[in-house]
Scaffold this motif. Structure first.
Motif, mmCIF file in Angstrom:
data_model
loop_
_atom_site.group_PDB
_atom_site.id
_atom_site.type_symbol
_atom_site.label_atom_id
_atom_site.label_comp_id
_atom_site.label_asym_id
_atom_site.label_seq_id
_atom_site.Cartn_x
_atom_site.Cartn_y
_atom_site.Cartn_z
ATOM 1 N N ALA A 184 0.895 -1.155 0.083
ATOM 2 C CA ALA A 184 -0.039 0.153 -0.053
ATOM 3 C C ALA A 184 0.920 1.177 -0.154
ATOM 4 O O ALA A 184 0.629 2.213 -0.761
ATOM 5 N N LEU A 185 1.902 1.285 0.909
ATOM 6 C CA LEU A 185 2.934 2.609 0.948
ATOM 7 C C LEU A 185 3.611 2.693 -0.415
ATOM 8 O O LEU A 185 3.889 3.791 -0.673
ATOM 9 N N LEU A 186 3.977 1.530 -0.994
ATOM 10 C CA LEU A 186 4.705 1.657 -2.281
ATOM 11 C C LEU A 186 3.819 2.291 -3.437
ATOM 12 O O LEU A 186 4.166 3.052 -4.168
ATOM 13 N N LEU A 187 2.584 1.889 -3.394
ATOM 14 C CA LEU A 187 1.724 2.320 -4.333
ATOM 15 C C LEU A 187 1.445 4.044 -4.144
ATOM 16 O O LEU A 187 1.320 4.731 -5.001
ATOM 17 N N HIS A 188 1.216 4.070 -2.885
ATOM 18 C CA HIS A 188 1.236 5.605 -2.666
ATOM 19 C C HIS A 188 2.208 6.418 -2.839
ATOM 20 O O HIS A 188 2.069 7.678 -3.529
#
Length: 363
Positions: A232-236
């Motif tokens: 999730a943080l990578l996509l964000h």
């Protein structure tokens, strides 16, 4: 039943929200430690004044251990990376060490080892350099070419030297992923960690890789929520850098589209990823996403341990292996029926070929 206090505390910590007012029970602490999210959530919970002495001591221990481990890991990583660069070998740093930089504070992402992708051509030279750099390390006796990685333990830290980043079951999937991997690792991007300049996978490829890695754990050794937090943080963080058409092509080539949508539903509805950043989001998988999240929190995704199978007949051994793989594929069908069907088909096709092929010496 989804554990709402757990989910609420993870979401708040991931996105830097104010500490959540909720009862801090022993069960909540244990769940965070089991899911690898203790160091993520405990710093904000420690601001609470109503903690029991036991809860406060437990949380402080987890946070302190994570900080100490990161200091040791960074020291060992610096030695390993510098040794490789000095000899003209170029690695790409994978998984925890690079992903920690995406968190509100890197210390909030626990990681226990160092994963260096070097590819097949640099594999043996890199292993040799690591043995020379850490002469007292615990090592494998062989660096066999069918292994995904070579492992040594240096200064108490595991260093994994990867020939390949993911091991796939079917040769066609493996071939397709090999081309994707070469492109993604070949365009690795720079990142500075504690003053050390390293390289991490290119964002579009990394989004695929982190998804594949988490799914691989779900199918084999079990997974935890921290891996989905990473995704999730990578996509964000790389929302504007990810090449959507290329990622869509990768997912289709590897039969991972349904699994990706499953992850997107989990990350939006439980981890707080904005829907606008959840690429290829599809609400039709929400019921399966809830089942996946519930089973993850209950620890129900671990592969059942089968009894040792010591048949001397090669056909019996291979047939047994095929049946175990098909059973594992069926175990994953409640979460992704499409990928389970792909696994079953490839297991039958590849298994039939292997059934009549010559034994390889490691089997």
């Amino acid at each position: 039943m989804i554990n709402e206090p757990y989910i609420t505390s993870v979401r708040a910590a991931l996105w830097g929200a104010e500490p959540i007012e909720m009862p801090v029970t022993d069960d909540l602490l244990a769940l965070h430690m089991r899911q690898g999210t203790g160091a993520l959530v405990f710093p904000s919970l420690l601001e609470r004044e109503d903690l029991s002495p036991y809860a406060r001591a437990q949380m402080k221990t987890v946070c302190m251990r994570a900080m100490q481990q990161q200091a040791r890991l960074h020291y060992t990583l610096s030695r390993a990376w510098t040794a490789l660069e000095d000899t003209g070998l170029h690695a790409v740093l994978m998984k925890g060490a690079g992903l920690a930089s995406l968190y509100p504070s890197p210390e909030q992402r626990e990681w226990g080892d160092i994963d260096l992708f070097v590819g097949k051509e640099q594999y043996h030279p890199t292993c040799a350099v690591m043995r020379d750099t850490f002469p007292n390390a615990l090592k494998f006796d062989e660096e066999l070419d069918h292994y995904k990685h070579y492992n040594l333990i240096a200064d108490g830290i595991s260093i994994e030297i990867h020939r390949v980043s993911v091991a796939l079951q079917h040769p066609l999937d493996e071939y397709r992923y090999g081309a994707i991997e070469r492109e993604g690792m070949g365009h690795a991007i720079p990142l500075t960690l504690n003053g050390l300049d390293v390289r991490v996978p290119e964002p579009t490829f990394n989004a695929l890789f982190v998804c594949l890695h988490a799914w691989e754990h779900m199918m084999t050794n079990g997974a935890n929520i921290r891996q989905l937090c990473d995704h999730a943080l990578l996509l964000h963080h790389y929302a504007s850098a990810i090449d959507k058409p290329r990622l869509k092509h990768y997912l289709r080539a590897l039969h991972m589209t349904d699994v990706w949508r499953l992850f997107m539903a989990v990350e939006v509805h439980y981890l707080g990823l904005p829907e606008s950043e959840a690429l290829f989001y599809d609400s039709s998988v929400l019921s399966r996403a809830k089942r996946l999240m519930d089973d993850l929190l209950r620890g129900a995704l671990h592969t059942p341990v089968s009894a040792p199978y010591a048949a001397t007949n090669r056909f019996a051994r291979k047939w047994h292996t095929m049946q175990e793989r098909i059973a594992n594929a069926r175990r994953m069908s409640p979460y992704s029926p499409a990928y389970a069907r792909h696994l079953i088909v490839t297991t039958w096709l590849h298994g039939a070929v292997r059934l009549f092929a010559k034994d390889r010496r490691w089997e």
